[in-house]
Design a protein around this motif. Structure first.
Motif, PDB file in Angstrom:
ATOM      1  N   LEU A 297       0.810  -1.223   0.000  1.00 35.15           N
ATOM      2  CA  LEU A 297       0.000   0.000   0.000  1.00 35.15           C
ATOM      3  C   LEU A 297       0.846   1.277   0.000  1.00 35.15           C
ATOM      4  O   LEU A 297       0.503   2.256  -0.671  1.00 35.15           O
ATOM      5  N   LEU A 298       1.925   1.289   0.758  1.00 34.18           N
ATOM      6  CA  LEU A 298       2.735   2.502   0.851  1.00 34.18           C
ATOM      7  C   LEU A 298       3.225   2.962  -0.527  1.00 34.18           C
ATOM      8  O   LEU A 298       3.099   4.149  -0.864  1.00 34.18           O
ATOM      9  N   PRO A 299       3.748   2.078  -1.380  1.00 27.52           N
ATOM     10  CA  PRO A 299       4.142   2.534  -2.718  1.00 27.52           C
ATOM     11  C   PRO A 299       2.956   2.804  -3.640  1.00 27.52           C
ATOM     12  O   PRO A 299       3.072   3.600  -4.580  1.00 27.52           O
TER      13      PRO A 299
ATOM     14  N   ASP B 139       0.227   9.465  -1.183  1.00 27.86           N
ATOM     15  CA  ASP B 139       0.689  10.126   0.045  1.00 27.86           C
ATOM     16  C   ASP B 139       0.220   9.277   1.223  1.00 27.86           C
ATOM     17  O   ASP B 139      -0.974   9.221   1.528  1.00 27.86           O
ATOM     18  N   ALA B 140       1.146   8.589   1.871  1.00 25.78           N
ATOM     19  CA  ALA B 140       0.761   7.708   2.969  1.00 25.78           C
ATOM     20  C   ALA B 140       1.927   7.543   3.939  1.00 25.78           C
ATOM     21  O   ALA B 140       3.093   7.710   3.566  1.00 25.78           O
ATOM     22  N   VAL B 141       1.598   7.260   5.188  1.00 27.81           N
ATOM     23  CA  VAL B 141       2.601   6.950   6.207  1.00 27.81           C
ATOM     24  C   VAL B 141       2.109   5.745   6.996  1.00 27.81           C
ATOM     25  O   VAL B 141       0.904   5.492   7.092  1.00 27.81           O
TER      26      VAL B 141
ATOM     27  N   PRO C 186      -4.311  17.076   2.668  1.00 31.61           N
ATOM     28  CA  PRO C 186      -5.666  16.497   2.552  1.00 31.61           C
ATOM     29  C   PRO C 186      -5.695  15.093   1.945  1.00 31.61           C
ATOM     30  O   PRO C 186      -6.654  14.350   2.157  1.00 31.61           O
ATOM     31  N   GLY C 187      -4.668  14.717   1.189  1.00 33.07           N
ATOM     32  CA  GLY C 187      -4.674  13.384   0.583  1.00 33.07           C
ATOM     33  C   GLY C 187      -3.947  12.342   1.399  1.00 33.07           C
ATOM     34  O   GLY C 187      -3.803  11.178   0.973  1.00 33.07           O
ATOM     35  N   LEU C 188      -3.482  12.684   2.584  1.00 29.07           N
ATOM     36  CA  LEU C 188      -2.670  11.783   3.396  1.00 29.07           C
ATOM     37  C   LEU C 188      -3.504  10.588   3.883  1.00 29.07           C
ATOM     38  O   LEU C 188      -4.598  10.747   4.399  1.00 29.07           O
TER      39      LEU C 188
ATOM     40  N   HIS D 163      -8.782   9.615   5.674  1.00 22.14           N
ATOM     41  CA  HIS D 163      -8.315   8.403   5.006  1.00 22.14           C
ATOM     42  C   HIS D 163      -7.473   7.582   5.979  1.00 22.14           C
ATOM     43  O   HIS D 163      -6.334   7.950   6.298  1.00 22.14           O
ATOM     44  N   VAL D 164      -8.027   6.452   6.430  1.00 25.90           N
ATOM     45  CA  VAL D 164      -7.319   5.604   7.395  1.00 25.90           C
ATOM     46  C   VAL D 164      -7.479   4.141   6.989  1.00 25.90           C
ATOM     47  O   VAL D 164      -8.572   3.711   6.597  1.00 25.90           O
ATOM     48  N   VAL D 165      -6.365   3.381   7.091  1.00 25.74           N
ATOM     49  CA  VAL D 165      -6.399   1.934   6.909  1.00 25.74           C
ATOM     50  C   VAL D 165      -5.871   1.305   8.193  1.00 25.74           C
ATOM     51  O   VAL D 165      -4.753   1.598   8.627  1.00 25.74           O
TER      52      VAL D 165
END
Length: 909
Positions: free
Chosen positions: A150-152, A156-158, A206-208, A233-235
């Motif tokens: 998911l990260l790649p 925009d994700a952490v 906002p897209g994080l 946006h949360v997983v």
């Protein structure tokens, strides 16, 4: 005079001690010459001498050949070799394509394969809804999915991995995302008002997408949960055994379950990372791993097995030899279990023993199986076991991580010690299931001897099981008190009344179960005859309600029929079907009389290429096929897979193949007149030849050492030839055994048979030899003894005097097909008689049964004219497990009511 061995000197290294012990083993065997050892082991004297030379570690195959030639026990030597090999293995190169026992990271994204569909599913959910929950059992790859998948894939994700203070962990990660703010400032903001996290994300990024791993560790930290619940946006990745706790939080969102990798997905996970760096994985390695791990959450074990194989790679190839030297998944698990066990205190070891034994069931046939259970065990201990990849924590409970855990020597010893208690416990579990299915009918509670045995189980019992036993004890007490009060009166009034009442009570439940089970079995048999669906489901109901040998027989057959492998398309009715040695390929005759190759999966066939026009396959081995054209001339082909077949060369003129080694290395036959197996051939112009296929386009001819051999057979590795010569005057057949090298040398003393021998079959490991007599079709199975005369272990007779087709499994079972009768018997290396495990009429159809080690079943020809194969699984526990895993075990409500009316539904899984 032969030159003496080079002295080893001080045995101050593990390698020198290993070599010294090999030499001492040779001394104990009478110190045979290396030439004599070479004759026994089928290796050159130089190779065997080098094995005990102490300069380098010999291969596992060479070591075991040396040990067996000295009549040593291979098991401890295998363990010792692997321990030594681990010390001498090459260090892991930085370019190794597999991460081993650790999760994939973002840097591994280019070698993260097999989860593409799951990644896409989560990404789509992130776009559609604020919250996505990914649920998977331990070992399912949740961390790898977030980090390398998911990260790649997200713009925009952490990734956040919370611990005891989740808000601080969150602040630490977000400090790198938001400018001009410290970790302490962010943590204070989130403590004061969890909504600050949502506001910061909306204003600055906002897209994080926040990817939260191990969310179960922070479920009790309400401020952290509240902060995440407001984000756009949360997983959340949650271990499956904590799903109920998650639902209590009422977070909403989309839930996605991580399913086990399918066979195709697992193949990609194995082959694609290697291909990225120009390496290859041998097909045999892929097949072994797919058979061991497909449709199971076992990817971490596969990755570790691949790393160990990589250490032993040949060039840039992960070979079967390297895989077997590493020990595969079984060695990975055994090493992890030993390492984990060594770190425990005595109290913890006793606790682990209790956990493992409660996750095992012992069937009536004595086989141990994994089982999923809910246990009242300290969570920290379960977490440690899951981290060591020894157990899997699921939503339904706990289970051993893989079948190979059952073969860990320590657990196997525990199972043997507690065998009786495990069988008693399995009966108790079944009784509880029936009690629940009968709406807790008091008549279904335990009493008498069964109750006394259940009370003695102690630590084996879960809370639910202990409740059942306690209820049974209370009912037994009340019943005994009541009986004592009325006994005297009843005996005085009506002698025999009490005895009748007690016996009748015991019989009520049994009669009900027998009637329901019998009806289900009859329904299954009727559906099988009509080739209609649900036959296996009815058979499972019958087996669960009233287990018996007949019910188990019907369950096996119904499962085989339900999983039948048809050859759709062009094959004609009653077409010839020839299956390869491992059940991965089959040659089937098309309508025009030409054979086509088919690839076989667990329960389907995929068409491949056709041979030259009017070519029919007469022998099929691994990577080789012998065909016969319309003129009778025979030809050699390479067969790499169903779509990769290539013509190699014509075989000598008038050559007729009699046998081909399973590995395709050698072919034996006769050159001359027509050959008909099982009949004396008076044509004196014929000569027997063996063709060495080292160069398949120019086979090398070797004359067979026995000129008048009517029956011949090759061992599966092509290293040994058996010949049978009939002496009509004496009425005796002489069977001789020959080691094949540059010439033929005797491999064992001759075996005399006072009958005409029609067929000889080797087992895969060469330990067994089946000899078929003519015309009675009696099959004798002999145990091979190194350099000694074979020992008769079984005599398999039949009322049907028809040619037998014999095959062996890899666990000392022998399958015999006579016309339409298929039977399997268990062999023993003692004087104990063979046990008949299967006897089925109507299947077999004059085609040899083929054992598939990757699926632990036999492929048998169907009973009709259709060219259909039935995958026949002998282990009823595995049948039930697979049916339940695929949700193929439960009858629909309409089918149940139609067959059984208002009877309470039986729980089968």
């Amino acid at each position: 005079m032969p030159r003496g061995e080079r002295p080893l000197g001080p045995e101050d290294t593990a390698l020198l001690r290993f070599a010294g012990d090999l030499r001492r083993l040779r001394d104990q065997a009478g110190k045979p010459s290396y030439r004599e050892l070479a004759r026994r082991a089928n290796y050159s004297p130089t190779a065997l001498s080098d094995a005990a030379g102490g300069r380098k570690l010999p291969s596992l195959a060479l070591t075991l050949a040396f040990v067996r030639a000295c009549e040593g026990d291979a098991t401890p030597w295998t363990k010792r070799w692997r321990e030594l090999a681990a010390e001498h293995a090459l260090p892991l190169h930085p370019n190794a394509p597999y991460p081993g026992g650790v999760p994939f990271t973002e840097h591994d994204s280019k070698r993260f394969f097999g989860r593409e569909c799951l990644v896409e599913q989560v990404v789509e959910s992130v776009k559609a809804k604020p919250l996505t929950v990914v649920v998977g059992p331990s070992g399912s790859g949740r961390t790898s999915l977030l980090q390398a998948g998911l990260l790649p894939a997200l713009d925009d994700a952490v990734v956040i991995t919370p611990a005891k203070n989740a808000l601080e962990d969150l602040a630490r990660v977000l400090t790198e995302v938001f400018d001009d703010v410290t970790e302490e400032q962010l943590a204070d903001e989130f403590r004061q008002d969890p909504d600050h996290l949502r506001l910061r994300v909306r204003q600055h990024r906002p897209g994080l997408v926040l990817l939260v791993d191990d969310f179960e560790k922070a479920l009790d930290q309400d401020d952290f949960v509240a902060a995440l619940a407001r984000c756009p946006h949360v997983v959340l990745a949650v271990r499956a055994d904590h799903r109920d706790r998650l639902l209590e939080k009422s977070l909403g969102g989309t839930e996605i379950t991580i399913e086990p990798m399918s066979a195709d997905q697992l193949r990609r996970a194995i082959t694609e990372p290697a291909a990225k760096i120009g390496a290859t994985v041998e097909t045999a390695v892929i097949a072994r791993l797919v058979a061991d791990a497909a449709n199971q959450h076992a990817l971490p074990l596969v990755q570790q097995a691949l790393v160990e194989t990589w250490r032993r790679k040949r060039g840039m190839t992960l070979s079967l030899a390297g895989f077997e030297e590493s020990g595969g998944i079984e060695h990975v698990v055994a090493r992890a279990a030993e390492a984990f066990f060594e770190t425990l205190t005595d109290d913890d070891r006793r606790a682990v023993r209790r956990v493992f034994l409660r996750l095992v069931s012992v069937q009536r046939n004595g086989n141990a199986q994994r089982r999923n259970r809910r246990l009242d065990v300290d969570p920290p201990l379960l977490d440690l076991l899951a981290k060591a990849r020894l157990v899997t924590l699921t939503e339904d409970g706990i289970e051993l991580a893989h079948d190979v855990v059952l073969r860990w020597p320590q657990l196997a010893a525990w199972i043997e010690e507690e065998g009786e208690n495990l069988r008693t416990h399995q009966q108790l579990v079944t009784a509880i299931e029936l009690w629940e299915a009968s709406d807790r009918d008091p008549l279904a509670l335990y009493r008498g001897a069964r109750l006394r045995k259940a009370k003695d189980l102690g630590d084996f019992l879960t809370v639910q099981e202990r409740r059942f036993v306690d209820k049974s004890v209370k009912r037994e007490t009340r019943r005994s008190t009541a009986l004592i009060a009325v006994m005297a009166v009843l005996l005085a009034l009506v002698p025999g009344t009490v005895v009748y009442a007690l016996a009748n009570e015991r019989k009520l439940t049994e009669a009900h179960d027998r009637e329901l089970g019998g009806k289900a079995i009859s329904e299954s048999e009727a559906l099988m005859e009509q080739r209609r669906p649900y036959a296996d489901k009815y058979a499972l109901v019958g087996y669960k309600v009233y287990p018996s040998a007949e019910a188990e027989k019907v369950l096996r057959l119904a499962n085989a029929v339900a999983r039948g492998i048809p050859f759709t398309g062009t094959p004609k009715d009653d077409a010839d079907v020839l299956v390869g040695p491992r059940g991965e390929l089959a040659a089937v005759t098309d309508e025009d009389g030409t054979d086509r190759m088919w690839g076989l999966d667990e329960d389907r066939a995929v068409p491949g290429k056709r041979f030259a026009e009017h070519h029919r396959v007469v022998k099929l081995a691994e990577r080789r096929a012998v065909t016969k054209d319309a003129t009778g001339r025979q030809h050699l082909w390479s067969v790499n897979d169903a779509n990769d077949i290539n013509y190699l060369a014509p075989l000598p003129d008038r050559f007729q193949v009699l046998d081909i080694s399973a590995d395709g290395s050698r072919v034996v036959g006769k050159i001359g007149g027509a050959v008909e197996l099982g009949l004396p051939t008076p044509d004196t112009s014929e000569r027997g030849v063996l063709l060495d296929l080292g160069d398949p386009r120019r086979p090398r001819e070797l004359p067979i050492p026995v000129r008048d051999a009517e029956t011949v057979a090759l061992s599966q590795d092509g290293r040994e030839l058996a010949t049978a010569a009939w002496d009509a005057a004496a009425g005796v057949t002489t069977i001789e055994f020959w080691s094949i090298g540059g010439t033929f040398e005797r491999a064992a003393p001759p075996l005399l048979q006072p009958v005409y021998v029609r067929g000889i079959t080797y087992s895969g490991d060469g330990r067994w030899l089946a000899v078929e007599h003519s015309p009675e079709s009696v099959v004798e199975v002999w145990q091979r003894v190194p350099s000694g005369t074979p020992v008769l272990r079984a005599k398999l007779d039949s009322a049907l005097r028809y040619g037998a087709r014999v095959s062996f499994s890899d666990d000392d079972r022998v399958a015999v097909v006579r016309d339409n009768i298929f039977e399997v018997q268990q062999l023993y290396t003692t004087d104990r008689r063979a046990d008949r495990l299967v006897y089925v009429v109507g299947h077999g159809n004059s085609t040899r049964a083929v054992y598939r080690p990757q699926f632990h079943d036999f492929l048998v020809r169907g009973g009709g004219q259709d060219p259909e194969l039935l995958p026949y699984q002998l282990d009823s526990g595995q049948i039930i497990k697979k049916m339940c895993e695929k949700d193929g075990a439960r009858l629909t409500d309409s089918e149940w009511v139609k067959s059984f009316g208002e009877v309470e539904r039986v729980k089968v899984c």
